[in-house]
Design a protein around this motif. Structure first.
Motif, PDB file in Angstrom:
ATOM      1  N   ALA A  10     -23.531  57.128 -69.760  1.00 40.72           N
ATOM      2  CA  ALA A  10     -22.185  57.671 -69.534  1.00 40.72           C
ATOM      3  C   ALA A  10     -21.866  57.754 -68.046  1.00 40.72           C
ATOM      4  CB  ALA A  10     -22.050  59.041 -70.187  1.00 40.72           C
ATOM      5  N   ASP A  11     -22.837  58.163 -67.242  1.00 37.77           N
ATOM      6  CA  ASP A  11     -22.624  58.251 -65.791  1.00 37.77           C
ATOM      7  C   ASP A  11     -22.429  56.865 -65.175  1.00 37.77           C
ATOM      8  OD1 ASP A  11     -22.748  61.005 -65.810  1.00 37.77           O
ATOM      9  OD2 ASP A  11     -24.885  61.072 -65.253  1.00 37.77           O
ATOM     10  N   ARG A  12     -23.253  55.886 -65.624  1.00 39.47           N
ATOM     11  CA  ARG A  12     -23.096  54.517 -65.116  1.00 39.47           C
ATOM     12  C   ARG A  12     -21.741  53.942 -65.512  1.00 39.47           C
ATOM     13  NH1 ARG A  12     -28.493  53.716 -67.211  1.00 39.47           N
ATOM     14  NH2 ARG A  12     -27.575  52.347 -68.789  1.00 39.47           N
ATOM     15  N   LEU A  13     -21.323  54.187 -66.749  1.00 42.92           N
ATOM     16  CA  LEU A  13     -20.030  53.709 -67.214  1.00 42.92           C
ATOM     17  C   LEU A  13     -18.910  54.364 -66.418  1.00 42.92           C
ATOM     18  CD1 LEU A  13     -18.405  52.001 -69.186  1.00 42.92           C
ATOM     19  CD2 LEU A  13     -18.454  53.944 -70.773  1.00 42.92           C
ATOM     20  N   SER A  14     -19.052  55.636 -66.141  1.00 42.90           N
ATOM     21  CA  SER A  14     -18.059  56.354 -65.342  1.00 42.90           C
ATOM     22  C   SER A  14     -17.934  55.754 -63.946  1.00 42.90           C
ATOM     23  CB  SER A  14     -18.441  57.831 -65.249  1.00 42.90           C
ATOM     24  OG  SER A  14     -17.554  58.522 -64.414  1.00 42.90           O
ATOM     25  N   LEU A  15     -19.068  55.404 -63.333  1.00 45.59           N
ATOM     26  CA  LEU A  15     -19.037  54.769 -62.019  1.00 45.59           C
ATOM     27  C   LEU A  15     -18.329  53.421 -62.075  1.00 45.59           C
ATOM     28  CD1 LEU A  15     -22.642  55.524 -60.669  1.00 45.59           C
ATOM     29  CD2 LEU A  15     -20.474  56.470 -59.836  1.00 45.59           C
ATOM     30  N   LEU A  16     -18.574  52.646 -63.112  1.00 47.28           N
ATOM     31  CA  LEU A  16     -17.920  51.354 -63.267  1.00 47.28           C
ATOM     32  C   LEU A  16     -16.413  51.511 -63.459  1.00 47.28           C
ATOM     33  CD1 LEU A  16     -20.430  49.389 -65.537  1.00 47.28           C
ATOM     34  CD2 LEU A  16     -19.785  48.869 -63.178  1.00 47.28           C
ATOM     35  N   VAL A  17     -16.023  52.469 -64.283  1.00 50.53           N
ATOM     36  CA  VAL A  17     -14.597  52.701 -64.519  1.00 50.53           C
ATOM     37  C   VAL A  17     -13.919  53.147 -63.231  1.00 50.53           C
ATOM     38  CG1 VAL A  17     -12.951  54.194 -65.734  1.00 50.53           C
ATOM     39  CG2 VAL A  17     -14.848  53.157 -66.987  1.00 50.53           C
ATOM     40  N   ALA A  19     -14.867  52.502 -60.158  1.00 56.01           N
ATOM     41  CA  ALA A  19     -14.820  51.361 -59.228  1.00 56.01           C
ATOM     42  C   ALA A  19     -13.706  50.392 -59.624  1.00 56.01           C
ATOM     43  CB  ALA A  19     -16.166  50.651 -59.198  1.00 56.01           C
ATOM     44  N   GLU A  20     -13.551  50.139 -60.908  1.00 57.08           N
ATOM     45  CA  GLU A  20     -12.500  49.224 -61.367  1.00 57.08           C
ATOM     46  C   GLU A  20     -11.112  49.811 -61.083  1.00 57.08           C
ATOM     47  OE1 GLU A  20     -10.643  45.908 -62.916  1.00 57.08           O
ATOM     48  OE2 GLU A  20     -12.725  46.199 -62.329  1.00 57.08           O
ATOM     49  N   TRP A  21     -10.942  51.104 -61.353  1.00 60.21           N
ATOM     50  CA  TRP A  21      -9.647  51.744 -61.100  1.00 60.21           C
ATOM     51  C   TRP A  21      -9.318  51.678 -59.615  1.00 60.21           C
ATOM     52  CZ3 TRP A  21      -7.534  55.470 -58.109  1.00 60.21           C
ATOM     53  CH2 TRP A  21      -6.244  55.875 -58.424  1.00 60.21           C
ATOM     54  N   THR A  22     -10.290  51.975 -58.776  1.00 63.30           N
ATOM     55  CA  THR A  22     -10.071  51.929 -57.327  1.00 63.30           C
ATOM     56  C   THR A  22      -9.717  50.520 -56.870  1.00 63.30           C
ATOM     57  OG1 THR A  22     -11.584  53.787 -56.989  1.00 63.30           O
ATOM     58  CG2 THR A  22     -11.135  52.394 -55.082  1.00 63.30           C
ATOM     59  N   ALA A  23     -10.422  49.522 -57.375  1.00 60.71           N
ATOM     60  CA  ALA A  23     -10.139  48.137 -56.995  1.00 60.71           C
ATOM     61  C   ALA A  23      -8.733  47.732 -57.425  1.00 60.71           C
ATOM     62  CB  ALA A  23     -11.172  47.197 -57.615  1.00 60.71           C
ATOM     63  N   ARG A  24      -8.325  48.102 -58.624  1.00 61.07           N
ATOM     64  CA  ARG A  24      -6.977  47.760 -59.095  1.00 61.07           C
ATOM     65  C   ARG A  24      -5.913  48.487 -58.274  1.00 61.07           C
ATOM     66  NH1 ARG A  24      -6.839  46.974 -65.594  1.00 61.07           N
ATOM     67  NH2 ARG A  24      -8.741  45.747 -65.752  1.00 61.07           N
ATOM     68  N   HIS A  25      -6.166  49.744 -57.993  1.00 62.24           N
ATOM     69  CA  HIS A  25      -5.221  50.527 -57.180  1.00 62.24           C
ATOM     70  C   HIS A  25      -5.068  49.902 -55.789  1.00 62.24           C
ATOM     71  CE1 HIS A  25      -3.096  53.991 -55.595  1.00 62.24           C
ATOM     72  NE2 HIS A  25      -3.945  54.005 -54.578  1.00 62.24           N
ATOM     73  N   ASN A  26      -6.183  49.525 -55.165  1.00 57.16           N
ATOM     74  CA  ASN A  26      -6.135  48.917 -53.832  1.00 57.16           C
ATOM     75  C   ASN A  26      -5.414  47.567 -53.849  1.00 57.16           C
ATOM     76  OD1 ASN A  26      -7.439  51.087 -52.691  1.00 57.16           O
ATOM     77  ND2 ASN A  26      -9.460  50.129 -52.771  1.00 57.16           N
ATOM     78  N   ARG A  27      -5.655  46.750 -54.886  1.00 63.09           N
ATOM     79  CA  ARG A  27      -4.954  45.465 -54.991  1.00 63.09           C
ATOM     80  C   ARG A  27      -3.452  45.675 -55.176  1.00 63.09           C
ATOM     81  NH1 ARG A  27      -9.491  44.014 -58.168  1.00 63.09           N
ATOM     82  NH2 ARG A  27      -8.303  44.396 -60.074  1.00 63.09           N
TER      83      ARG A  27
END
Length: 91
Positions: A10-17, A19-27
């Motif tokens: 759950a913690d690893r999945l949370s980190l991935l989510v 990171a993906e949200w941050t990358a999409r927001h930055n793009r």
């Protein structure tokens, strides 16, 4: 990475989510900045407070928070040529 593997699924999945949200927001932000065709990128941390321009620091910090956007107000900086309007966001 052994530290990541020590985390629960759950913690690893949370980190991935995150990171993906941050990358999409930055793009999305980068695309909007490019589409705006701004000549200079305005950043609050780049304001030169050492140069005397008669700026009220607390008022400027309030403007930088952007609450005026949510209440559908407009901010307009006016003044004659050479007083430093551009220097509010470029030093």
């Amino acid at each position: 990475d052994p530290e990541v593997m020590a985390l629960s699924f759950a913690d690893r999945l949370s980190l991935l989510v995150d990171a993906e949200w941050t990358a999409r927001h930055n793009r999305r932000l980068q695309r909007r900045v490019q589409e705006a065709h701004l000549r200079l990128l305005a950043l609050p941390e780049d304001v030169d407070w050492q140069t005397p321009r008669g700026l009220n620091a607390s008022q400027m910090r309030s403007l930088f928070q952007g609450t005026w956007i949510g209440i559908h107000q407009t901010v307009l900086f006016t003044g004659p040529t050479g007083v430093g309007k551009t220097c509010l966001y470029a030093h």
